[in-house]
Design a protein around this motif. Structure first.
Motif, PDB file in Angstrom:
ATOM      1  N   SER A  37       0.857  -1.175   0.000  1.00  0.00           N
ATOM      2  CA  SER A  37       0.000   0.000   0.000  1.00  0.00           C
ATOM      3  C   SER A  37       0.899   1.233   0.000  1.00  0.00           C
ATOM      4  O   SER A  37       1.923   1.241   0.690  1.00  0.00           O
ATOM      5  CB  SER A  37      -0.877   0.002   1.250  1.00  0.00           C
ATOM      6  N   PRO A  38       0.530   2.285  -0.734  1.00  0.00           N
ATOM      7  CA  PRO A  38       1.372   3.488  -0.764  1.00  0.00           C
ATOM      8  C   PRO A  38       1.593   4.120   0.611  1.00  0.00           C
ATOM      9  O   PRO A  38       2.600   4.770   0.840  1.00  0.00           O
ATOM     10  CB  PRO A  38       0.616   4.453  -1.673  1.00  0.00           C
ATOM     11  N   THR A  45      -5.620   3.357   2.287  1.00  0.00           N
ATOM     12  CA  THR A  45      -5.553   3.585   0.848  1.00  0.00           C
ATOM     13  C   THR A  45      -6.922   3.390   0.207  1.00  0.00           C
ATOM     14  O   THR A  45      -7.332   4.174  -0.649  1.00  0.00           O
ATOM     15  CB  THR A  45      -4.519   2.650   0.195  1.00  0.00           C
ATOM     16  N   THR A  49      -8.773   6.346  -1.877  1.00  0.00           N
ATOM     17  CA  THR A  49      -9.080   6.191  -3.295  1.00  0.00           C
ATOM     18  C   THR A  49     -10.589   6.155  -3.529  1.00  0.00           C
ATOM     19  O   THR A  49     -11.065   6.583  -4.581  1.00  0.00           O
ATOM     20  CB  THR A  49      -8.413   4.932  -3.894  1.00  0.00           C
ATOM     21  N   HIS A 103      -1.490   5.582 -10.253  1.00  0.00           N
ATOM     22  CA  HIS A 103      -2.610   4.929  -9.601  1.00  0.00           C
ATOM     23  C   HIS A 103      -3.710   4.841 -10.649  1.00  0.00           C
ATOM     24  O   HIS A 103      -4.170   5.865 -11.147  1.00  0.00           O
ATOM     25  CB  HIS A 103      -3.102   5.723  -8.389  1.00  0.00           C
ATOM     26  N   HIS A 119      -8.114  -0.964  -8.012  1.00  0.00           N
ATOM     27  CA  HIS A 119      -7.063   0.041  -7.846  1.00  0.00           C
ATOM     28  C   HIS A 119      -5.723  -0.652  -8.036  1.00  0.00           C
ATOM     29  O   HIS A 119      -5.411  -1.614  -7.335  1.00  0.00           O
ATOM     30  CB  HIS A 119      -7.136   0.680  -6.461  1.00  0.00           C
ATOM     31  N   TRP A 121      -1.603   0.157  -8.190  1.00  0.00           N
ATOM     32  CA  TRP A 121      -0.524   1.099  -7.935  1.00  0.00           C
ATOM     33  C   TRP A 121       0.701   0.586  -8.689  1.00  0.00           C
ATOM     34  O   TRP A 121       1.155  -0.534  -8.461  1.00  0.00           O
ATOM     35  CB  TRP A 121      -0.258   1.186  -6.439  1.00  0.00           C
TER      36      TRP A 121
END
Length: 146
Positions: A37-38, A45, A49, A103, A119, A121
């Motif tokens: 996860s960022p 996240t 998002t 993203h 999603h 990344w």
């Protein structure tokens, strides 16, 4: 047809993939996650998002209502849809570019009233944005949600 886990694993096989999730944008909850996860936490996240996805899906600037007229040929009916009928989610995908990555949020069409998106990344150096968009579209079309 793949389920959630298989879909996310396929997304993670893309070049430069760092993390993937299936998120419900109405609740902000992750229905499944894979990779990193960022921000180090998949639930955070997912919630962040989901806010972006919700804005794109609900704001008329991004997803015009069916009664909104098309000006200057700007709106084209998608393949398989009739002129007065919306087909699928109001937005196909969103791309956010940061200094270190991409993203990609791909809305998933389902047979029931859903608010789900994939999603992905991607690392900006190793990722291939065109390939990711193409592959996420195929994954979203083949995803089985039960």
């Amino acid at each position: 047809m793949p389920g959630i886990d298989e879909c996310l694993l396929e997304a993670m096989a893309l070049p430069g993939a760092r993390g993937a999730a299936l998120v419900d944008w109405s609740s902000g909850l992750a229905l499944g996650t894979a990779g990193d996860s960022p921000v180090g936490d998949h639930e955070t996240t997912a919630a962040e998002t989901a806010e972006l996805a919700r804005a794109a899906a609900e704001y008329e600037s991004f997803a015009p209502s069916e009664s909104a007229p098309a000006h200057g040929g700007g709106a084209v009916a998608s393949a398989g849809s009739s002129a007065g009928q919306a087909a699928g989610p109001p937005v196909e995908d969103l791309i956010v570019t940061t200094r270190t990555g991409y993203h990609v949020l791909r809305f998933v069409e389902t047979s029931f009233d859903s608010s789900v998106f994939l999603h992905l990344w991607l690392d900006r150096t190793d990722g291939n944005l065109a390939l990711a968009r193409h592959r996420l579209r195929a994954l979203a079309e083949g995803l089985v949600l039960r």
